[in-house]
Structures are given as C-alpha cells and as structure tokens.
Design a protein around this motif. Structure first.
Motif, short mmCIF file in Angstrom:
data_model
loop_
_atom_site.label_atom_id
_atom_site.label_comp_id
_atom_site.label_asym_id
_atom_site.label_seq_id
_atom_site.Cartn_x
_atom_site.Cartn_y
_atom_site.Cartn_z
N LYS A 134 7.00 -3.99 3.98
CA LYS A 134 7.17 -2.54 3.91
C LYS A 134 5.88 -1.87 3.44
O LYS A 134 5.46 -0.85 3.98
CB LYS A 134 8.33 -2.20 2.97
N LYS A 135 5.25 -2.44 2.43
CA LYS A 135 3.99 -1.90 1.92
C LYS A 135 2.89 -2.01 2.98
O LYS A 135 2.05 -1.12 3.13
CB LYS A 135 3.57 -2.64 0.65
N GLN A 136 2.90 -3.09 3.72
CA GLN A 136 1.92 -3.31 4.78
C GLN A 136 1.97 -2.18 5.81
O GLN A 136 0.94 -1.76 6.34
CB GLN A 136 2.20 -4.65 5.46
N ASN A 137 3.19 -1.69 6.06
CA ASN A 137 3.38 -0.68 7.10
C ASN A 137 3.47 0.75 6.57
O ASN A 137 3.55 1.70 7.36
CB ASN A 137 4.64 -1.02 7.90
N ASP A 138 3.48 0.90 5.25
CA ASP A 138 3.62 2.24 4.67
C ASP A 138 2.89 2.27 3.32
O ASP A 138 3.52 2.19 2.26
CB ASP A 138 5.10 2.58 4.50
N LEU A 139 1.59 2.38 3.36
CA LEU A 139 0.78 2.29 2.14
C LEU A 139 1.12 3.34 1.11
O LEU A 139 1.16 3.08 -0.09
CB LEU A 139 -0.70 2.37 2.50
N TYR A 140 1.38 4.57 1.57
CA TYR A 140 1.63 5.66 0.64
C TYR A 140 3.09 5.73 0.20
O TYR A 140 3.40 6.13 -0.93
CB TYR A 140 1.22 7.00 1.26
N GLY A 141 3.97 5.35 1.06
CA GLY A 141 5.39 5.52 0.76
C GLY A 141 6.07 4.34 0.11
O GLY A 141 7.19 4.46 -0.40
N ALA A 142 5.43 3.17 0.12
CA ALA A 142 6.07 1.97 -0.43
C ALA A 142 5.37 1.51 -1.71
O ALA A 142 4.16 1.68 -1.87
CB ALA A 142 6.04 0.85 0.61
N ALA A 143 6.15 0.92 -2.60
CA ALA A 143 5.62 0.45 -3.89
C ALA A 143 4.99 -0.93 -3.74
O ALA A 143 5.38 -1.71 -2.86
CB ALA A 143 6.74 0.40 -4.92
N PRO A 144 4.02 -1.25 -4.60
CA PRO A 144 3.43 -2.60 -4.58
C PRO A 144 4.43 -3.63 -5.11
O PRO A 144 5.41 -3.27 -5.77
CB PRO A 144 2.21 -2.47 -5.49
N ALA A 145 4.16 -4.89 -4.83
CA ALA A 145 5.03 -5.97 -5.29
C ALA A 145 4.41 -6.67 -6.49
O ALA A 145 3.19 -6.78 -6.60
CB ALA A 145 5.25 -6.98 -4.17
N THR A 146 5.27 -7.15 -7.38
CA THR A 146 4.82 -7.89 -8.56
C THR A 146 5.52 -9.23 -8.62
O THR A 146 6.75 -9.31 -8.55
CB THR A 146 5.10 -7.10 -9.85
N ILE A 147 4.73 -10.29 -8.74
CA ILE A 147 5.26 -11.65 -8.86
C ILE A 147 4.79 -12.22 -10.19
O ILE A 147 3.59 -12.22 -10.49
CB ILE A 147 4.78 -12.55 -7.71
N ALA A 148 5.72 -12.72 -10.99
CA ALA A 148 5.40 -13.29 -12.29
C ALA A 148 5.69 -14.79 -12.29
O ALA A 148 6.65 -15.25 -11.65
CB ALA A 148 6.20 -12.61 -13.39
N PHE A 149 4.87 -15.54 -13.01
CA PHE A 149 5.00 -17.00 -13.08
C PHE A 149 5.21 -17.41 -14.53
O PHE A 149 4.39 -17.09 -15.41
CB PHE A 149 3.75 -17.67 -12.52
N LEU A 150 6.28 -18.14 -14.78
CA LEU A 150 6.61 -18.62 -16.13
C LEU A 150 6.63 -20.14 -16.11
O LEU A 150 7.41 -20.74 -15.37
CB LEU A 150 7.98 -18.08 -16.56
N GLY A 151 5.75 -20.75 -16.91
CA GLY A 151 5.71 -22.21 -16.87
C GLY A 151 4.77 -22.80 -17.90
O GLY A 151 4.44 -22.16 -18.90
#
Length: 240
Positions: free
Chosen positions: A9-26
């Motif tokens: 979605k972000k790829q196709n709508d830079l202004y209208g879509a929110a960025p993604a966040t990935i967290a790593f716990l280990g």
C-alpha cells in the motif's frame, strides 16, 4: 500477512499510506553477535548490527518495495532469554507500535535443561499474547543449531568449556525439545513459525559440518547465514 499488504500500500500511495515498523525481540543472534574474545576477565563478543538478519530483512523488503518506508527496531540482546524478553517487551518493543514483531529465543534458554522448559514456554506464551493484544502481527523464528563438537579452531580453554556444554545440549536433543515446545505454543496463539532450525537440521542431515558455520564455533552463525534467516522471514511474511 498484513505487513506485506501495508508495504504494498505504501509502495503505491506514498502520501496516503503509513510506513511499516518491524521489531525484533531476541538474543545475541538477533542482536548481530559473531566471534568471541576475552576482555580482561570477561568474555565479550563482536557486535555488527549491519550484518544482523534484521538489517538483511530490511534490505530485502526495500528491494521488493523500493518506495516503501520500513522502520526496523532491533531489540536483540546478547545473553538474553525468553523471560527477560518478556520483562522488557513493554519498554523496548511496544512503544514503537510495531506492525510486526519477530520473536526468537531458545539458544540461551535451553541451558536450563528440561527443568527450564516450563518457564520458557510460559514466557513465550505471555509475549505472544501481549503482542497480539496490541493488534500487531507476530512471527516466532526458531534459531540455528549449536556446535555438535568442540572445533579444533577453539584454542581458548574457557571457550572450549562453553563449547563442550553447548555440544552436549545440542547432541542430546535439548534444543530440539525447546523449539518443539515453542512451535506448539506459537500454534496455540495463532502465531506463525519461521522454522530456520529445521533448515539447519536438514543441512546437518545432508552431511554439512554446521559447527564450521558458526562464527564463534559455539552458537553464533557466520555473517552469510544471517541471509538464511532473512530470506526465510520474508518468505514467511509472504505466505497467505
């Protein structure tokens, strides 16, 4: 998974879509730890976040979705275990409001043998439940094999003693027991499993000397094998 939908979605709508966040716990593998060395009386490790699998995941996802914004939060800590991960989940992970949390524990936990299995499973269960309660997705990733013997490259007596213990737990099936239990509790919580341990076991069954694939000849995979974790995780994210 929804994380891939969000990236697309972000790829196709830079202004209208929110960025993604990935967290790593280990643990140390998540943090990006490699060779060991002595620092005075202490045992220290080489830290290289640039070669950690979380960084490789970011590289792969940016290759697939070059216009998307991806925030990576690496909260791996050397020597950590599942109960400690649970205790710092609210401080280290949840404030970032991740879309996806990758959890990976077992290498240090299994040092407690069968007696520690219940505590390990309970901690993972609580982590999964708390992550999912926020609305985030969750993946549990099994880790690499530990050494199966004391390598001829291990000259330091302290390191050799550690290697004897990890080889014993590996060869006696203790680590298998922990990851089997982890996969079961993940399934009970509807958490996807990225089973990298099975891939290491397959290499071992095919005759690969997995001990030589460990940077410290004990439990830290060489830098190149972090790509195996990364590709496996992205593959898991792509599953419907």
């Amino acid at each position: 998974m929804k994380i891939i939908e969000k990236l697309a979605k972000k790829q196709n709508d830079l202004y209208g879509a929110a960025p993604a966040t990935i967290a790593f716990l280990g643990d140390s593998v998540t943090q990006g730890c490699f060779e060991l060395f002595e620092s005075g009386r202490a045992i220290d490790t080489v830290f290289e976040n640039k070669n950690a699998y979380s960084t490789r995941v970011s590289e792969i996802l940016h290759m697939l979705f070059p216009k998307s914004h991806i925030n990576i939060v690496n909260c791996g800590i050397s020597g950590d275990n599942a109960p400690n991960g649970l205790s710092r989940l609210e401080r280290d992970i949840l404030p970032f409001k991740p879309d996806l949390v990758v959890v990976s524990y077992g290498l240090n936990d299994c040092a407690n043998g069968e007696a520690g299995l219940e505590k390990y499973v309970k901690a993972l269960d609580d982590i999964f439940k708390q992550v999912k309660a926020t609305g985030a997705e969750c993946i549990f990733m099994t880790e690499n094999m530990m050494n199966t013997h004391v390598s001829c490259h291990v000259k330091n007596p302290r390191f050799a003693e550690i290697a004897e213990g990890t080889a014993k737990r590996q060869n006696e099936g203790v680590l298998d027991l922990y990851f089997d239990a982890a996969k079961k509790v993940a399934a009970e919580n509807g958490v996807r499993v990225c089973d990298c341990y099975a891939k290491w076991k397959a290499m071992y069954a095919a005759g690969v000397n997995v001990t030589e694939l460990l940077a410290n000849y004990i439990n830290h995979p060489i830098r190149e094998l972090h790509y195996l974790f990364a590709y496996s995780l992205v593959e898991t994210m792509m599953e419907l």
